[in-house]
Write an enzyme that holds these catalytic residues in place. Structure first.
Site, PDB file in Angstrom:
ATOM      1  CG  ASP A 251      -1.933   1.024   1.304  1.00 24.64           C
ATOM      2  OD1 ASP A 251      -2.116   1.715   0.297  1.00 24.64           O
ATOM      3  OD2 ASP A 251      -2.579   1.175   2.362  1.00 24.64           O
ATOM      4  CG  ASP A 255      -0.304   5.601  -2.533  1.00 22.94           C
ATOM      5  OD1 ASP A 255      -0.762   4.998  -3.530  1.00 22.94           O
ATOM      6  OD2 ASP A 255      -1.029   6.168  -1.700  1.00 22.94           O
TER       7      ASP A 255
END
Ligand code: NAD
Length: 361
Positions: A251, A255
């Site tokens: 996650d 990003d």
């Protein structure tokens, strides 16, 4: 080949960008002699408006009946849209979580590519960005810390909270197999990211990844601790091919990797299950601020369609043709507003789709 593709245009710019991706796919079908059957599915706000819920059983059944799903984006303006006055389980995003669960999509793929023509958007120093990069972050999506047991309680007068990070070997093996399969279609290197110096779950992760690697002697495996990986992504991103990692690390790292490309309208993604089925969608949201204005960048959706050709249909030549069309259109100086730079020609969403389709050979 006959390809059954379900399309979820969704909300905001979703219908515009999916229309352009379809334009490109239809050109691929024409040039390479395939038959593509498209079915439209309502999800998110568009489904709330018609059915009162963000995802119906019929929509799930239609997605399951297809070979792959191409999605735009769902959701509206979270402060002004009436969809956000509904309880959380009735809001547009619940549709997305629901379909991911219903389709058992456990592997999330997020490519981070720096195109030469967009290198100035990269926030890294020129001496680093010069080498370019083409990374595939492969994140486990249905296990780990986000799905383990959690509770908040009081102990000796202190508020205390606990989250549990659990992985079993099957969950690790199936994502590792996907990671190695995908590395075989690329530069044949897997960097498995963990925190094996501290966490038991990471030590098991490392062991199982090594067992899987034994079946892929042509793919190089290296292990990297997550803190080091976070540094290496900004120090030397060119060293990476496939980054294979668990849910929370993925996650955060995905990003970070997408930010270093600097262009939100260019970032594709895929979520796969253990068959060839996948849901393909841009990484960005539904951009309600520019919806219906024909200014959105459709390239992230077009690149998601290219991933669909590659990973659900094994049509590498056709996917290469789509990727090449994107590179060519950038080289020819065409840009949507979000990636515009001096000396380039500004075009709208629909014109960008035409230009891409024209370049499919
Ligand atoms: P966003 O990604 O929609 O937009 C952020 C900014 O980037 C906006 O200024 C937007 O105009 C711009 N932008 C995004 N995509 C673009 C494109 N293709 N071309 C040009 N500019 C683009 O994020 P947000 O504003 O935080 O969210 C808007 C809605 O999207 C919310 O309802 C959110 O929940 C939803 N959302 C959905 C998904 C999904 O469907 N997977 C993902 C993220 C956000």
């Amino acid at each position: 080949m006959e390809l059954n593709i379900a399309c979820i245009p969704g909300d905001g710019i979703g219908p515009e960008i999916v229309a352009e991706a379809r334009k490109v796919l239809e050109k691929v079908a024409k040039v390479y002699g395939h038959r593509m059957n498209f079915t439209d599915i309502l999800m998110g706000g568009a489904s709330i408006d018609v059915h009162g819920v963000p995802l119906t059983d019929e929509a799930v059944a239609a997605a399951k009946a297809a070979d792959a799903v191409l999605m735009g984006s769902i959701g509206g303006n979270t402060t002004t849209s009436p969809w956000y006055k509904l309880p959380p389980e009735k809001r547009p995003e619940a549709g997305l979580l629901g379909i991911r669960k219903a389709l058992n999509l456990f592997a999330n793929l997020r490519p981070a590519v720096l195109y030469d023509e967009l290198a100035t958007a990269c926030p890294l120093k020129e001496e680093i960005s010069r080498a370019g990069f083409d990374i595939m972050i492969m994140r486990e999506l249905t296990g780990g810390l986000y799905f383990g047991e959690r509770k908040t309680y009081e102990e000796n007068g202190l508020r205390t909270a606990v989250d549990t990070l659990v992985y079993n070997e099957n969950e690790i093996r199936r994502i590792a197999v996907k990671g190695f399969d995908i590395a075989r279609k690329r530069r044949k290197k897997v960097t498995s990211v963990d925190k094996a110096n501290v966490l038991d779950s990471s030590r098991l992760w490392r062991k199982v990844v090594e067992e899987v690697a034994a079946d892929y002697p042509d793919v190089t495996l290296e292990h990297m601790l997550v803190d080091n990986c976070a540094m290496q992504l900004v120090r030397d991103p060119a060293q990476f091919d496939v980054i294979l990692t668990e849910n929370m690390f993925g996650d955060i790292l995905s990003d970070e990797a997408s930010m270093v490309t600097g262009s939100i309208g260019m970032l594709a993604s895929a979520s796969l299950n253990d068959t060839r089925f996948g849901l393909y969608e841009p990484s960005h949201g539904s951009a309600p601020d520019i919806a219906g204005m024909d200014v959105a960048n459709p390239i992230a959706t077009v690149l998601s369609a290219s991933m669909m050709l590659r990973y659900s249909f094994d049509l590498d030549r056709e996917a290469d043709a789509v990727d090449a069309a994107v590179k060519q259109v950038l080289k020819d100086g065409y840009r949507t507003g979000d990636i515009l730079s001096e000396g380039c020609t500004k075009v709208g969403c629909s014109r960008m789709g035409d230009l891409l389709a024209e370049r499919i050979q």
